[in-house]
Design an enzyme around this catalytic site. Structure first.
Site, PDB file in Angstrom:
ATOM      1  N   GLY A  42       5.279 -10.165  -3.408  1.00 45.39           N
ATOM      2  CA  GLY A  42       4.973  -8.768  -4.101  1.00 45.39           C
ATOM      3  C   GLY A  42       5.321  -8.114  -2.209  1.00 45.39           C
ATOM      4  CB  THR A  43       5.452  -8.481   1.251  1.00 46.66           C
ATOM      5  OG1 THR A  43       4.098  -8.946   0.859  1.00 46.66           O
ATOM      6  CG2 THR A  43       6.148  -8.135   2.051  1.00 46.66           C
TER       7      THR A  43
ATOM      8  CG  ASN B  43      -3.418  -1.402  -0.925  1.00 48.30           C
ATOM      9  OD1 ASN B  43      -2.316  -0.107  -1.255  1.00 48.30           O
ATOM     10  ND2 ASN B  43      -3.762  -1.920  -0.427  1.00 48.30           N
TER      11      ASN B  43
ATOM     12  CB  THR C 159      16.234 -23.912  -5.249  1.00 49.40           C
ATOM     13  OG1 THR C 159      17.154 -24.966  -5.134  1.00 49.40           O
ATOM     14  CG2 THR C 159      15.649 -25.655  -6.554  1.00 49.40           C
TER      15      THR C 159
ATOM     16  CB  CYS D  10      -2.035  -7.044   5.419  1.00 52.42           C
ATOM     17  SG  CYS D  10      -1.809  -7.232   3.683  1.00 52.42           S
TER      18      CYS D  10
HETATM   19  N1  PLP Z   1       1.480  -4.060  -2.430  1.00 48.42           N
HETATM   20  C1  PLP Z   1       0.186  -3.888  -2.723  1.00 48.42           C
HETATM   21  C2  PLP Z   1      -0.406  -2.417  -3.139  1.00 48.42           C
HETATM   22  C3  PLP Z   1      -0.622  -4.750  -2.468  1.00 48.42           C
HETATM   23  O1  PLP Z   1      -2.453  -4.711  -2.115  1.00 48.42           O
HETATM   24  C4  PLP Z   1      -0.429  -6.093  -1.659  1.00 48.42           C
HETATM   25  C5  PLP Z   1      -1.073  -7.258  -1.565  1.00 48.42           C
HETATM   26  O2  PLP Z   1      -2.402  -6.546  -0.616  1.00 48.42           O
HETATM   27  C6  PLP Z   1       1.493  -5.834  -1.537  1.00 48.42           C
HETATM   28  C7  PLP Z   1       2.052  -4.874  -2.460  1.00 48.42           C
HETATM   29  C8  PLP Z   1       2.102  -7.693  -1.210  1.00 48.42           C
HETATM   30  O3  PLP Z   1       1.542  -8.159  -2.135  1.00 48.42           O
HETATM   31  P1  PLP Z   1       2.020 -10.246  -1.762  1.00 48.42           P
HETATM   32  O4  PLP Z   1       0.608  -9.583  -0.908  1.00 48.42           O
HETATM   33  O5  PLP Z   1       2.159 -10.767  -2.623  1.00 48.42           O
HETATM   34  O6  PLP Z   1       3.190 -10.084  -0.901  1.00 48.42           O
END
Ligand code: PLP
Length: 385
Positions: free
Chosen positions: A74-75, A154, A240, A321
């Site tokens: 996601g990041t 989140n 890849t 985090c």
């Molecule tokens: N965006 C939100 C709202 C999230 O809750 C998170 C993960 O906690 C992320 C982005 C980041 O995703 P990833 O952990 O897959 O990098």
């Protein structure tokens, strides 16, 4: 799949692997381990598996397969959208509109853009943890190239009406990204016609493994790639492809998903009615069906998280985090909570495997743990007297 002795209520941090995702991992490792760019039959089998995963993710999001790029999470998806969209603009005086309650995946990408000379506005939320749409409209400027507003938060689960915000952005000629990492799989969604240009998701919030995500890029939306190398993903993400992780995400998004609202409400109402001095953060906002964030007067979130952990329950202080650090949540502070209230807030997030019986066990344990912690807290005893 789940430990019999531990009960997990932290699905916004990460989710357990669903059996279909696990099978997809093992199956793709056996059958689709070749390089999907290879011309031979082995490569083509891997390509087929990868493209099936892409088609499944596209069907899940309501878009076309060509609009999906797989990422390393996601990041990375959010970084690619924010950095990529802004860097694709030829303007000198670029401005980005975002919010103070975004995940660091967006906030830190914006901070990087600021270091590169881009102006960024961080909108403050209401007391309910959402951005006022009129305030959003007022801050769209002639120089704004991108607006980024998360679909669901989140920590609190508060939800934004992204179609309305995207429409305002489009009217102003501004690209619109939404971080959909927490919303995907929990809210009904179809990106076709939603007016959104970019939408980020993460596999590990959807019962698939970590290290995989996807970015929806509306057909025609310009984006500068972040990773340079081979021509994979139509030149939008070099390297890849991880067929295995994509296959797991593709399998996970085909799963039927439960509506967690009744269980969430049972937990929340039970806590509020049985424990004095508890407030629901963002309680009046439209919220994710699985998320409850509560402030418990007189105790620190860490002490309750640890007390529940010792009793076999996994809950969270908020953003995974930033747990482990004593800083109060930037989201709760932006909503106007005092540092003390923010430090006393605990997040419960439900998902695959949770049952009514588990919720009732958690309720009992939380009632008992909070009472015990408060007895040990002279400050609370005095204030309550
Ligand atoms: N965006 C939100 C709202 C999230 O809750 C998170 C993960 O906690 C992320 C982005 C980041 O995703 P990833 O952990 O897959 O990098």
């Amino acid at each position: 799949m789940f430990s019999a002795t531990r009960l997990y209520f932290d699905h916004n941090a990460t989710t357990p692997i669903a059996p279909v995702a696990r099978e997809a991992v093992l199956g793709s490792m056996d059958e689709a381990w070749a390089n999907p760019s290879s011309l031979h039959q082995d490569g083509q089998r891997a390509r087929q598996c990868f493209e099936q995963a892409r088609a499944r993710v596209a069907a899940f999001l309501g878009c076309t397969p060509k609009e999906i790029v797989f990422t390393g999470g996601g990041t990375e998806a959010a970084n690619l959208a924010v950095l990529g969209a802004v860097r694709a603009s030829a303007r000198q005086d670029r401005h980005v509109l975002t919010t103070a309650i975004e995940h660091p995946a967006v906030l830190e990408a914006c901070a990087q853009l600021e270091r590169e000379g881009v102006a960024v506005t961080y909108l403050q939320p209401t007391r309910q943890g959402v951005i006022d749409p009129e305030q959003f409209r007022r801050h769209l400027k002639k120089t704004t190239v991108l607006a980024s507003v998360m679909h669901a938060n989140n920590e609190t689960g508060a939800v934004h009406g992204i179609a309305a915000l995207a429409a305002m952005a489009r009217e102003a000629g501004v690209l619109f990204h939404s971080d959909g990492v927490q919303a995907a799989g929990k809210l009904r969604l179809s990106l076709a016609g939603a007016g959104v240009d970019f939408y980020s998701i993460s596999a590990h919030k959807l019962n698939a493994p970590k290290g995989c995500g996807a970015l929806y890029i509306r057909s025609g939306a310009a984006l500068t790639p972040m990773i340079h190398g081979g021509r994979q993903e139509r030149g939008r993400r070099a390297g890849t492809e991880s067929v295995t992780l994509a296959a797991a995400l593709g399998a996970a998004v085909t799963m039927e998903r439960a509506d967690w609202t009744p269980l969430r409400d049972r937990l929340e109402q039970g806590l509020v009615s049985r424990i004095p001095g508890v407030r629901v953060n963002a309680g009046q906002a439209a919220r994710l069906p699985n998320t409850s964030n509560l402030a418990f007067d007189g105790i620190t979130a860490e002490s309750l998280v640890i007390a529940l952990d010792l009793r076999g329950f996994a809950v969270s202080t908020g953003a995974a985090c930033s747990s482990g650090s004593v800083e109060p949540s930037h989201v709760l502070l932006a909503m106007g909570l005092t540092p003390e209230q923010a430090r006393s807030s605990v997040r419960f997030s439900l998902g695959l495997g949770n049952t009514v019986e588990q919720v009732d066990l958690l309720l009992e344990a939380a009632v008992e743990a909070v009472a015990r912690l408060r007895r040990l807290s002279p400050a609370y005893s005095e204030a309550a007297r």
